[in-house]
Write a protein that holds these residues in place. Structure first.
Motif, PDB file in Angstrom:
ATOM      1  N   LEU A 241      50.518  65.903-127.287  1.00 50.26           N
ATOM      2  CA  LEU A 241      51.969  65.977-127.409  1.00 50.26           C
ATOM      3  C   LEU A 241      52.445  65.544-128.790  1.00 50.26           C
ATOM      4  CD1 LEU A 241      53.019  64.339-124.007  1.00 50.26           C
ATOM      5  CD2 LEU A 241      52.741  66.778-124.511  1.00 50.26           C
ATOM      6  N   GLU A 245      57.718  64.255-127.881  1.00 48.95           N
ATOM      7  CA  GLU A 245      57.376  64.524-126.481  1.00 48.95           C
ATOM      8  C   GLU A 245      56.781  63.278-125.823  1.00 48.95           C
ATOM      9  OE1 GLU A 245      56.351  69.309-126.695  1.00 48.95           O
ATOM     10  OE2 GLU A 245      54.849  67.834-127.356  1.00 48.95           O
ATOM     11  N   LYS A 246      56.043  62.499-126.590  1.00 48.35           N
ATOM     12  CA  LYS A 246      55.498  61.243-126.043  1.00 48.35           C
ATOM     13  C   LYS A 246      56.636  60.323-125.617  1.00 48.35           C
ATOM     14  CE  LYS A 246      51.177  60.945-128.741  1.00 48.35           C
ATOM     15  NZ  LYS A 246      51.337  62.096-129.666  1.00 48.35           N
TER      16      LYS A 246
END
Length: 256
Positions: A241, A245-246
């Protein structure tokens, strides 16, 4: 007589300030992971930390290499340092110098550009700590753009042990750096992650050098490949990711 005095002074200076140590007090278990040590990041991984804690155990005075940013000077960089260690492990006749450890206080850490300590190796004379700090500061300037990029969110992992720790994210916005902090605990047996959002702090641009070293999502992936089974507790593709996104994944877990 004059030549004798010069020789005596030379050996005294070696013993006091830059003694080359040829043996390591490192367990076979720790040494067996040398293949996982020596990447280009100044942030130590868990294997490097354990190794250096063993090597310098008599000089730590409460200092712990875990999750520390360390500069390697004089004899090369971190890659060359651990390459030397690997060669010596394979052949005890290969020259080895574990180096001299310099541990910094908060002011020295800030002045150096975020380093917690430095190791000066293959150096036979005494170097004052302030000069070591200045050397690191020059080194930092050449890499600061990659660690404090303004065009993407950056990440830093501080794991006290593999199954728990802190993940921090840094993004640049409107002339400020925003530091977002999460703590986590992993239940590998049940493939479950527990996460808590600890808040966000803002730093001005001129304070950026005190924030230490950071990595991009690709650097984070490379640095933590061996821990992929653990990061799978967050998301099965967590290392793939982007950092943005993390953050979304961690926010969702924090809401549970």
């Amino acid at each position: 007589m004059r030549h004798l005095m010069i020789l005596i002074s030379f050996f005294i200076s070696m013993n006091l300030f830059g003694q080359i140590r040829a043996n390591n007090d490192v367990s076979a278990e720790i040494a067996s992971h040398l293949d996982k040590m020596g990447d280009s990041s100044p942030l130590l991984n868990s294997y490097e930390s354990a190794f250096l804690n063993a090597v310098f155990k008599d000089s730590l005075n409460g200092f712990d290499f875990a999750n520390k940013v360390v500069g390697f000077l004089q004899g090369g960089d971190k890659t060359k340092y651990f390459d030397m260690q690997r060669k010596h492990l394979a052949d005890k006749n290969t020259p080895l110098d574990n180096g001299t450890l310099y541990i910094f206080d908060e002011n020295q850490k800030k002045e150096s550009g975020g380093y917690d300590a430095a190791i000066l190796f293959w150096n036979k004379s005494f170097v004052p700590k302030d000069k070591v700090v200045k050397r690191l500061k020059k080194t930092w300037k050449s890499v600061s753009d990659s660690y404090l990029a303004k065009n993407e969110m950056l990440v830093r992992l501080e794991a006290k042990i593999i199954t728990s720790g802190t993940i921090e994210f840094l993004r640049y916005e409107d002339g400020e750096y925003h530091l977002r902090v999460y703590t986590y605990r992993l239940d590998k047996k049940n493939n479950t992650a527990y996460c808590t959002f600890r808040g966000e702090k803002q730093y001005k641009e001129d304070e950026a050098s005190s924030l230490g070293c950071w990595g991009t999502s690709s650097e984070f992936k490379q640095f933590n490949k061996s821990l992929d089974p653990y990061f799978g507790c967050f998301s099965k593709d967590f290392l793939e990711l982007s950092n943005e996104e993390k953050v979304k994944v961690l926010d969702e877990i924090s809401k549970r």
